[in-house]
Design a protein around this motif. Sequence first.
Motif, PDB file in Angstrom:
ATOM      1  N   PHE A  55      50.770  36.385  41.634  1.00  0.00           N
ATOM      2  CA  PHE A  55      50.978  36.875  42.998  1.00  0.00           C
ATOM      3  C   PHE A  55      49.687  37.520  43.465  1.00  0.00           C
ATOM      4  CE2 PHE A  55      52.059  40.312  45.959  1.00  0.00           C
ATOM      5  CZ  PHE A  55      52.747  39.600  46.924  1.00  0.00           C
ATOM      6  N   CYS A  56      49.374  37.365  44.752  1.00  0.00           N
ATOM      7  CA  CYS A  56      48.198  38.002  45.338  1.00  0.00           C
ATOM      8  C   CYS A  56      48.538  38.377  46.769  1.00  0.00           C
ATOM      9  CB  CYS A  56      47.019  37.039  45.295  1.00  0.00           C
ATOM     10  SG  CYS A  56      45.483  37.722  45.949  1.00  0.00           S
ATOM     11  N   ASP A  57      48.381  39.669  47.098  1.00  0.00           N
ATOM     12  CA  ASP A  57      48.612  40.100  48.474  1.00  0.00           C
ATOM     13  C   ASP A  57      47.270  40.363  49.149  1.00  0.00           C
ATOM     14  OD1 ASP A  57      47.760  42.624  47.617  1.00  0.00           O
ATOM     15  OD2 ASP A  57      49.703  43.604  47.939  1.00  0.00           O
ATOM     16  N   SER A  58      47.300  40.953  50.331  1.00  0.00           N
ATOM     17  CA  SER A  58      46.067  41.189  51.079  1.00  0.00           C
ATOM     18  C   SER A  58      45.114  42.133  50.345  1.00  0.00           C
ATOM     19  CB  SER A  58      46.384  41.731  52.479  1.00  0.00           C
ATOM     20  OG  SER A  58      47.085  42.954  52.395  1.00  0.00           O
ATOM     21  N   SER A  59      45.640  43.036  49.557  1.00  0.00           N
ATOM     22  CA  SER A  59      44.789  43.913  48.753  1.00  0.00           C
ATOM     23  C   SER A  59      44.024  43.100  47.717  1.00  0.00           C
ATOM     24  CB  SER A  59      45.614  44.978  48.036  1.00  0.00           C
ATOM     25  OG  SER A  59      46.297  45.779  48.957  1.00  0.00           O
ATOM     26  N   GLY A  60      44.699  42.126  47.142  1.00  0.00           N
ATOM     27  CA  GLY A  60      44.050  41.232  46.188  1.00  0.00           C
ATOM     28  C   GLY A  60      42.966  40.402  46.848  1.00  0.00           C
ATOM     29  N   LEU A  61      43.250  39.889  48.049  1.00  0.00           N
ATOM     30  CA  LEU A  61      42.243  39.131  48.786  1.00  0.00           C
ATOM     31  C   LEU A  61      41.029  39.993  49.071  1.00  0.00           C
ATOM     32  CD1 LEU A  61      44.382  37.122  51.378  1.00  0.00           C
ATOM     33  CD2 LEU A  61      43.512  36.371  49.143  1.00  0.00           C
ATOM     34  N   ALA A  94      43.976  32.431  55.247  1.00  0.00           N
ATOM     35  CA  ALA A  94      43.028  33.493  55.584  1.00  0.00           C
ATOM     36  C   ALA A  94      41.622  32.962  55.860  1.00  0.00           C
ATOM     37  CB  ALA A  94      42.976  34.520  54.456  1.00  0.00           C
ATOM     38  N   GLY A  95      41.405  31.669  55.626  1.00  0.00           N
ATOM     39  CA  GLY A  95      40.079  31.086  55.839  1.00  0.00           C
ATOM     40  C   GLY A  95      39.106  31.362  54.707  1.00  0.00           C
ATOM     41  N   LEU A  96      39.589  31.925  53.615  1.00  0.00           N
ATOM     42  CA  LEU A  96      38.701  32.274  52.505  1.00  0.00           C
ATOM     43  C   LEU A  96      38.286  31.056  51.692  1.00  0.00           C
ATOM     44  CD1 LEU A  96      40.258  35.657  51.368  1.00  0.00           C
ATOM     45  CD2 LEU A  96      38.228  35.258  52.785  1.00  0.00           C
ATOM     46  N   ASP A  97      38.983  29.947  51.863  1.00  0.00           N
ATOM     47  CA  ASP A  97      38.552  28.716  51.197  1.00  0.00           C
ATOM     48  C   ASP A  97      37.223  28.225  51.766  1.00  0.00           C
ATOM     49  OD1 ASP A  97      39.866  28.094  53.640  1.00  0.00           O
ATOM     50  OD2 ASP A  97      40.218  26.039  52.947  1.00  0.00           O
ATOM     51  N   GLN A  98      36.805  28.799  52.898  1.00  0.00           N
ATOM     52  CA  GLN A  98      35.529  28.445  53.505  1.00  0.00           C
ATOM     53  C   GLN A  98      34.358  29.245  52.923  1.00  0.00           C
ATOM     54  OE1 GLN A  98      35.384  25.828  55.795  1.00  0.00           O
ATOM     55  NE2 GLN A  98      37.473  25.669  55.010  1.00  0.00           N
ATOM     56  N   ILE A  99      34.647  30.366  52.262  1.00  0.00           N
ATOM     57  CA  ILE A  99      33.545  31.157  51.688  1.00  0.00           C
ATOM     58  C   ILE A  99      33.497  31.093  50.165  1.00  0.00           C
ATOM     59  CG2 ILE A  99      33.492  32.740  53.659  1.00  0.00           C
ATOM     60  CD1 ILE A  99      34.636  34.883  51.704  1.00  0.00           C
ATOM     61  N   PHE A 100      34.589  30.698  49.541  1.00  0.00           N
ATOM     62  CA  PHE A 100      34.636  30.590  48.085  1.00  0.00           C
ATOM     63  C   PHE A 100      34.626  29.124  47.667  1.00  0.00           C
ATOM     64  CE2 PHE A 100      36.782  34.755  48.455  1.00  0.00           C
ATOM     65  CZ  PHE A 100      36.094  35.478  47.487  1.00  0.00           C
ATOM     66  N   PRO A 101      33.680  28.728  46.816  1.00  0.00           N
ATOM     67  CA  PRO A 101      33.850  27.431  46.167  1.00  0.00           C
ATOM     68  C   PRO A 101      35.094  27.518  45.281  1.00  0.00           C
ATOM     69  CG  PRO A 101      31.605  28.238  45.907  1.00  0.00           C
ATOM     70  CD  PRO A 101      32.422  29.359  46.475  1.00  0.00           C
ATOM     71  N   ILE A 102      35.934  26.504  45.334  1.00  0.00           N
ATOM     72  CA  ILE A 102      37.174  26.516  44.558  1.00  0.00           C
ATOM     73  C   ILE A 102      37.180  25.302  43.647  1.00  0.00           C
ATOM     74  CG2 ILE A 102      39.686  26.438  44.667  1.00  0.00           C
ATOM     75  CD1 ILE A 102      39.456  27.880  47.389  1.00  0.00           C
ATOM     76  N   ALA A 103      37.218  25.572  42.351  1.00  0.00           N
ATOM     77  CA  ALA A 103      37.225  24.508  41.350  1.00  0.00           C
ATOM     78  C   ALA A 103      38.646  24.302  40.838  1.00  0.00           C
ATOM     79  CB  ALA A 103      36.297  24.866  40.201  1.00  0.00           C
ATOM     80  N   PRO A 104      39.042  23.064  40.636  1.00  0.00           N
ATOM     81  CA  PRO A 104      40.400  22.814  40.173  1.00  0.00           C
ATOM     82  C   PRO A 104      40.621  23.189  38.712  1.00  0.00           C
ATOM     83  CG  PRO A 104      39.190  20.755  40.350  1.00  0.00           C
ATOM     84  CD  PRO A 104      38.306  21.842  40.900  1.00  0.00           C
ATOM     85  N   THR A 105      39.541  23.335  37.956  1.00  0.00           N
ATOM     86  CA  THR A 105      39.668  23.652  36.532  1.00  0.00           C
ATOM     87  C   THR A 105      39.055  25.005  36.240  1.00  0.00           C
ATOM     88  OG1 THR A 105      37.549  22.709  35.883  1.00  0.00           O
ATOM     89  CG2 THR A 105      39.447  21.200  35.972  1.00  0.00           C
ATOM     90  N   ALA A 106      39.191  25.434  35.020  1.00  0.00           N
ATOM     91  CA  ALA A 106      38.649  26.722  34.609  1.00  0.00           C
ATOM     92  C   ALA A 106      37.163  26.653  34.300  1.00  0.00           C
ATOM     93  CB  ALA A 106      39.399  27.232  33.379  1.00  0.00           C
ATOM     94  N   ARG A 107      36.530  25.491  34.426  1.00  0.00           N
ATOM     95  CA  ARG A 107      35.117  25.344  34.085  1.00  0.00           C
ATOM     96  C   ARG A 107      34.318  24.732  35.237  1.00  0.00           C
ATOM     97  NH1 ARG A 107      34.303  26.411  28.810  1.00  0.00           N
ATOM     98  NH2 ARG A 107      36.092  26.275  27.438  1.00  0.00           N
TER      99      ARG A 107
END
Length: 117
Positions: A55-61, A94-107
């Motif tokens: 779980f992640c809320d706005s504080s986590g973001l 939240a549009g944060l996928d635009q500032i964070f590279p997101i990898a589908p795996t842990a590596r």
Amino acid sequence: MSPLKITTRDAATGPVLEIFGELDYDSVAELRELIPTLTLRPGQRLILNLGGLEFCDSSGLSALIAAHNHAQAAEADIALAAVPAHTLRILRIAGLDQIFPIAPTARPTLSGDDGGA
């Protein structure tokens, strides 16, 4: 409810934080206090492995944004890895996928290739 658990390890490309449980208002202080203690050198990549995040809320973001800012101040990169679908949805809203590279795996790779996520 699962308590927040954060493990830290060093990888060749930089530090890796593995985050498990719930990242919310009640638990976010642990991550917020850890972030400034991470030593990052220019060109390194901080990986936040969210595969165990329930779980992640706005504080986590907000804490994720603080990690992004810490990496940027050190002239390092940051990437989110193994992001659960429910968290990815929140990041996109939240549009944060635009500032964070997101990898589908842990590596994720250092080159900036996020695996097409």
